[in-house]
Design a protein around this motif. Structure first.
Motif, short mmCIF file in Angstrom:
data_model
loop_
_atom_site.label_atom_id
_atom_site.label_comp_id
_atom_site.label_asym_id
_atom_site.label_seq_id
_atom_site.Cartn_x
_atom_site.Cartn_y
_atom_site.Cartn_z
N THR A 18 -9.27 27.37 0.59
CA THR A 18 -9.12 27.49 -0.87
C THR A 18 -10.14 26.63 -1.62
N GLY A 19 -10.80 25.73 -0.90
CA GLY A 19 -11.76 24.83 -1.54
C GLY A 19 -11.07 23.63 -2.20
N LEU A 20 -9.78 23.45 -1.88
CA LEU A 20 -9.06 22.32 -2.50
C LEU A 20 -9.58 20.99 -1.97
N LYS A 21 -9.90 20.12 -2.93
CA LYS A 21 -10.23 18.73 -2.61
C LYS A 21 -9.43 17.92 -3.61
N ALA A 22 -8.43 17.20 -3.13
CA ALA A 22 -7.57 16.47 -4.07
C ALA A 22 -7.23 15.10 -3.51
N ILE A 23 -6.85 14.21 -4.43
CA ILE A 23 -6.39 12.87 -4.03
C ILE A 23 -5.10 12.59 -4.77
N ILE A 24 -4.10 12.14 -4.04
CA ILE A 24 -2.82 11.77 -4.66
C ILE A 24 -2.67 10.26 -4.52
N GLY A 25 -2.45 9.58 -5.65
CA GLY A 25 -2.28 8.13 -5.62
C GLY A 25 -0.84 7.76 -5.95
N ILE A 26 -0.21 7.02 -5.06
CA ILE A 26 1.15 6.51 -5.34
C ILE A 26 1.01 5.01 -5.51
N HIS A 27 1.20 4.55 -6.74
CA HIS A 27 0.96 3.13 -7.02
C HIS A 27 2.16 2.26 -6.70
N ASN A 28 3.32 2.63 -7.25
CA ASN A 28 4.50 1.76 -7.09
C ASN A 28 5.77 2.59 -7.25
N THR A 29 6.69 2.47 -6.31
CA THR A 29 7.93 3.27 -6.38
C THR A 29 9.16 2.38 -6.53
N THR A 30 8.99 1.17 -7.05
CA THR A 30 10.13 0.26 -7.21
C THR A 30 11.21 0.88 -8.09
N LEU A 31 10.81 1.51 -9.18
CA LEU A 31 11.81 2.03 -10.14
C LEU A 31 12.27 3.44 -9.79
N GLY A 32 11.56 4.13 -8.90
CA GLY A 32 11.93 5.50 -8.56
C GLY A 32 10.75 6.25 -7.98
N PRO A 33 10.89 7.56 -7.77
CA PRO A 33 9.76 8.33 -7.23
C PRO A 33 8.58 8.30 -8.18
N ILE A 88 6.02 -6.69 -20.64
CA ILE A 88 7.36 -6.10 -20.68
C ILE A 88 7.55 -5.14 -19.51
N ALA A 89 6.54 -4.32 -19.26
CA ALA A 89 6.63 -3.33 -18.18
C ALA A 89 6.73 -4.03 -16.82
N GLU A 90 5.92 -5.05 -16.62
CA GLU A 90 5.94 -5.76 -15.33
C GLU A 90 7.24 -6.51 -15.13
N ASP A 91 7.77 -7.09 -16.23
CA ASP A 91 9.03 -7.84 -16.14
C ASP A 91 10.16 -6.94 -15.64
N ARG A 92 10.20 -5.69 -16.17
CA ARG A 92 11.29 -4.79 -15.76
C ARG A 92 11.19 -4.47 -14.26
N ILE A 93 9.97 -4.24 -13.79
CA ILE A 93 9.77 -3.93 -12.37
C ILE A 93 10.18 -5.13 -11.50
N ASN A 94 9.77 -6.32 -11.94
CA ASN A 94 10.09 -7.52 -11.17
C ASN A 94 11.59 -7.81 -11.15
N GLN A 95 12.26 -7.52 -12.28
CA GLN A 95 13.71 -7.72 -12.32
C GLN A 95 14.42 -6.81 -11.32
N VAL A 96 14.02 -5.55 -11.31
CA VAL A 96 14.64 -4.59 -10.37
C VAL A 96 14.37 -5.02 -8.93
N LYS A 97 13.14 -5.45 -8.68
CA LYS A 97 12.79 -5.92 -7.32
C LYS A 97 13.68 -7.09 -6.93
N ALA A 98 13.85 -8.04 -7.88
CA ALA A 98 14.63 -9.24 -7.59
C ALA A 98 16.09 -8.90 -7.33
N GLN A 99 16.62 -7.93 -8.09
CA GLN A 99 18.02 -7.52 -7.89
C GLN A 99 18.24 -6.94 -6.50
#
Ligand code: NAD
Length: 364
Positions: free
Chosen positions: A36-51, A351-362
């Motif tokens: 099909t000529g598909l050339k793609a890249i999928i990046g998954i950065h962080n799944t702490t809060l969900g998919p 604010i965004a990082e704090d929420r992720i870190n709180q969930v991680k800590a819990q």
């Protein structure tokens, strides 16, 4: 300036990755299909809060390294976008290398769907630049891990109008903060990129009585949108004229030392992801010039909020209500930035990082 945590730079094929690097990502998947000529890249950065949910972009990257750079930066941005919007989602994004006007086929999109499916739900896709709801329909034939599918198929449809509404809310909040009123009547606004999001933003702005300038690389688009909403076409360089508000709605990194030098505006508020070429350097430079920057990942979250409704089962009215909240969150960010003497981008990131870190800590 506060203690902003930035990852180290890394290079691949000579490209500098700046604030996004492999060591920061959970997973990066390269997809290649000769048939099909598909050339793609999928990046998954962080799944702490969900998919990891994030759209797929199809773009004619000059070099593969540019595509890698884009997917790393975009997927990282999605992590913070979901977090600051209070969604239980991680950050991910995909890029397909190719010209969406010439190279895109149903077979290519279906093959891409197979790759998304192989990740078993760790990554959920949606539309981004160069991709539409029909393409998501093709992806849906191969995987359930897709959002932004047409309303007739039980989906939430094109997320772009909701994105545009959120950007409009963020822009109004910025005007309120800067001018003491959120009335955009008479304000001169430059909308750069009048695609899915840009056009709806132009509609909101013209209804609000703003004087709208539009810019795009496609002349046919500019003529169409100008005729529909009475906007003025501005061809070529958008930094050679004065306006009150700059709304970048094309691709990222349009704000860099060269353009900041020439930018004559009070506010930057637009839909594009990763508007700041370097989020610390350019965020500070804007602030030093007295230009109020509405953080991109905060004000362009409407589309994500809307596609999330396909998973969380809330409806369009609720998605719009949550998107409207971008107004208050933006005001809160501007105030925090002033109080703590940090840039709005840094305040939002915190604010965004704090929420992720709180969930991680819990969890630990
Ligand atoms: P789109 O492909 O529909 O529109 C992009 C437009 O920008 C096109 O009309 C294109 O011709 C134009 N363009 C490209 N390069 C340009 C340049 N150098 N100068 C001027 N115009 C140029 O994409 P979209 O869905 O409207 O998204 C626009 C931006 O908003 C992207 O950065 C995207 O990542 C971001 N965004 C979109 C959504 C969404 O819901 N679609 C959500 C969040 C963020």
């Amino acid at each position: 300036m506060n203690d902003l945590k930035l990852t180290d730079s890394a290079t691949v094929d000579g490209a500098v990755f700046g604030s996004a690097s492999f060591k920061d990502h959970e997973q990066v998947v390269f997809c290649n299909d000769r048939d099909t000529g598909l050339k793609a890249i999928i990046g998954i950065h962080n799944t702490t809060l969900g998919p990891a949910l994030g759209g797929t972009r199809m773009w004619k990257y000059e070099r593969e390294a540019d595509a890698i750079r884009d997917v790393l930066r975009l997927s990282r941005g999605m992590t913070f976008k979901a977090s600051i919007s209070g969604l239980n989602l991680g950050g991910g994004k995909a890029v397909i290398i190719g010209d969406s006007r010439k190279d895109k086929t149903d077979a290519l999109m279906q093959k891409f769907g197979e790759y998304v499916n192989s990740l078993s739900g760790r990554y959920i896709t949606a539309e981004d630049v160069g991709i539409n709801t029909h393409d998501m329909e093709m992806v849906k034939l191969k995987t359930d891990h897709v959002t932004g599918i047409p309303v007739e198929m039980g989906g939430s449809g094109d997320p772009s109008p909701v994105t545009a509404y959120g950007v409009f809310m963020g822009m109004k909040a910025a005007a309120h903060y800067k001018y003491g009123s959120d009335d955009l009547a008479g304000k001169r606004v430059m909308v750069q990129g009048i695609g899915h999001v840009g056009e709806t933003l132009v509609k909101h702005l013209s209804e609000a009585g703003a004087e709208v300038l539009i810019n795009d690389i496609h002349r046919d688009r500019m003529e169409e949108v100008a005729a529909k909403y009475g906007a003025s076409i501005h061809e070529g360089d958008v930094f050679n004229t004065h306006y009150d508000i700059y709304a970048p709605c094309a691709l990222g990194a349009t704000i860099n030392p060269d353009t900041i030098n020439r930018l004559s505006a009070d506010i930057v508020a637009g839909a594009a992801n990763n508007q700041l070429a370097d989020e610390v350097r350019d965020g500070l430079a804007l602030q030093n010039k007295g230009i109020l920057y509405a953080p991109d990942f905060l004000i362009n979250a409407g589309g994500l909020i809307n596609v999330y409704s396909e998973i969380a089962k809330y409806d369009r009215a609720e998605a719009l209500r949550r998107t409207e909240e971008i107004y208050n969150t933006s005001l809160q960010i501007f105030r925090t930035s002033e109080l703590e003497q940090i840039t709005p981008h840094a305040a939002a990131l915190k604010i965004a990082e704090d929420r992720i870190n709180q969930v991680k800590a819990q969890r630990n």
